[in-house]
Design a protein around this motif. Structure first.
Motif, PDB file in Angstrom:
ATOM      1  N   TYR A  25       0.830  -1.206   0.000  1.00 39.94           N
ATOM      2  CA  TYR A  25       0.000   0.000   0.000  1.00 39.94           C
ATOM      3  C   TYR A  25       0.867   1.259   0.000  1.00 39.94           C
ATOM      4  O   TYR A  25       0.572   2.225  -0.715  1.00 39.94           O
ATOM      5  N   SER A  29       0.705   3.795  -3.125  1.00 41.23           N
ATOM      6  CA  SER A  29       0.152   5.125  -2.857  1.00 41.23           C
ATOM      7  C   SER A  29       1.197   6.227  -2.916  1.00 41.23           C
ATOM      8  O   SER A  29       0.926   7.366  -2.541  1.00 41.23           O
ATOM      9  N   LYS A  98      -7.393  -6.916   4.270  1.00 40.71           N
ATOM     10  CA  LYS A  98      -6.690  -6.005   3.369  1.00 40.71           C
ATOM     11  C   LYS A  98      -7.282  -4.609   3.442  1.00 40.71           C
ATOM     12  O   LYS A  98      -6.552  -3.616   3.586  1.00 40.71           O
ATOM     13  N   GLN A  99      -8.600  -4.496   3.380  1.00 41.23           N
ATOM     14  CA  GLN A  99      -9.245  -3.185   3.425  1.00 41.23           C
ATOM     15  C   GLN A  99      -9.051  -2.526   4.780  1.00 41.23           C
ATOM     16  O   GLN A  99      -8.818  -1.311   4.867  1.00 41.23           O
ATOM     17  N   HIS A 102      -5.563  -1.141   4.898  1.00 37.76           N
ATOM     18  CA  HIS A 102      -5.448   0.045   4.053  1.00 37.76           C
ATOM     19  C   HIS A 102      -6.035   1.268   4.767  1.00 37.76           C
ATOM     20  O   HIS A 102      -5.445   2.360   4.747  1.00 37.76           O
ATOM     21  N   GLN A 106      -3.851   4.570   5.933  1.00 38.37           N
ATOM     22  CA  GLN A 106      -4.185   5.897   5.449  1.00 38.37           C
ATOM     23  C   GLN A 106      -4.514   6.832   6.604  1.00 38.37           C
ATOM     24  O   GLN A 106      -4.141   8.008   6.596  1.00 38.37           O
TER      25      GLN A 106
END
Length: 276
Positions: A25, A29, A98-99, A102, A106
């Motif tokens: 990630y 990103s 995974k989500q 993330h 963030q």
């Protein structure tokens, strides 16, 4: 050797999966400049896990015989609780891990005043959690298998998991992770049943539990636990050639509901593949 290998492969894969998701990630990103924080967190977690293992092992060596048996029982019971919670946690978390990661990454990048420490903490706790589980499991496993094969199997499991983690990060390896965690989860429940049975035996030897100590069956002449097959069965299922009734009951009392609940909450393989 097989049991430490598979357990450490499973533990290592969980840690490698989480770390690879975090690293991927950051890279995707455009936040790759923070990658060193992930490395620091992983290294600190490894040092902390090794320190805990060394400290507990040194502590055990100082105990008299009775206290050693009681300590072994406590370690086995803690290992059972940790392994069981790990299996059920991953069964549930694998669907959205995974989500969730993330979102956490963030949030750390957007809201933390010190992004380095936030990312170090994420990597540290991801790996330290698996390290803590591994310490208690390996201590319990090494109490049952004191040969050189067990440590070698554990090291090989870690090496293979690291290799697979690197492959997942760079995209060169594709694994059906849900199926991997499903089958290794069932295997771990069998291992945990053996540890639970062994804890009952250690409590008896420590003089804490003295009930249901009649020998359930005697296979010392037919299938001794020191034979090649007996060693394998002992490592996987906690087999003993002359167990007490309490040990046998403990094995089944743990295993039957644990496997039932695990399978009842798992998706069919076809549905799992579609959800990946």
């Amino acid at each position: 050797m097989l049991v430490p290998f598979l357990i450490m492969l499973r533990e290592g894969m969980e840690a490698a999966l989480i770390v690879s998701i975090i690293a991927s990630y950051l890279k995707q990103s455009g936040q790759g400049r923070w990658m060193h924080a992930i490395v620091i967190g992983v290294v600190l977690a490894i040092i902390a896990s090794l320190g805990l293992g060394f400290g507990l092992t040194s502590m055990e060596a100082e105990f008299p015989q009775k206290e050693q048996e009681l300590f072994e029982a406590a370690v086995a019971l803690i290992a059972v609780v940790i392994l069981t919670s790990m299996v059920f946690w991953m069964r549930k978390a694998a669907r959205s891990i995974k989500q969730q990661l993330h979102d956490s990454i963030q949030s750390a990048l957007d809201n933390s005043q010190n992004k380095v420490w936030a990312l170090i903490g994420m990597a540290f706790f991801a790996v330290a959690r698996e390290g803590l589980e591994s310490v208690f499991f390996l201590m319990a496993a090494f109490q049952q298998d004191v040969g050189w094969q067990a440590p070698v199997g554990a090291v090989l499991g870690v090496v293979v998991s690291i290799a697979l983690g690197v492959g997942l990060y760079y995209g060169g390896i594709r694994l059906d992770l849900r199926r991997f965690f499903r089958w290794t989860g069932i295997f771990i429940l069998f291992v945990a049943a053996g540890l639970f049975s062994g804890a009952i035996r250690a409590l008896h030897e420590a003089g804490i539990w003295n009930h249901l100590q009649t020998i359930a069956f005697d296979l010392t002449q037919t299938l001794p636990e020191g034979s090649p097959v007996g060693v394998v069965l002992g490592g996987i299922f906690g087999y003993h050639d002359a167990p007490a009734i309490g040990e046998v009951l403990a094995w089944f009392i743990y295993l039957i509901p644990a496997v039932f609940l695990f399978l009842a909450g798992s998706k069919p393989a076809s549905a799992a593949r579609q959800a990946v």
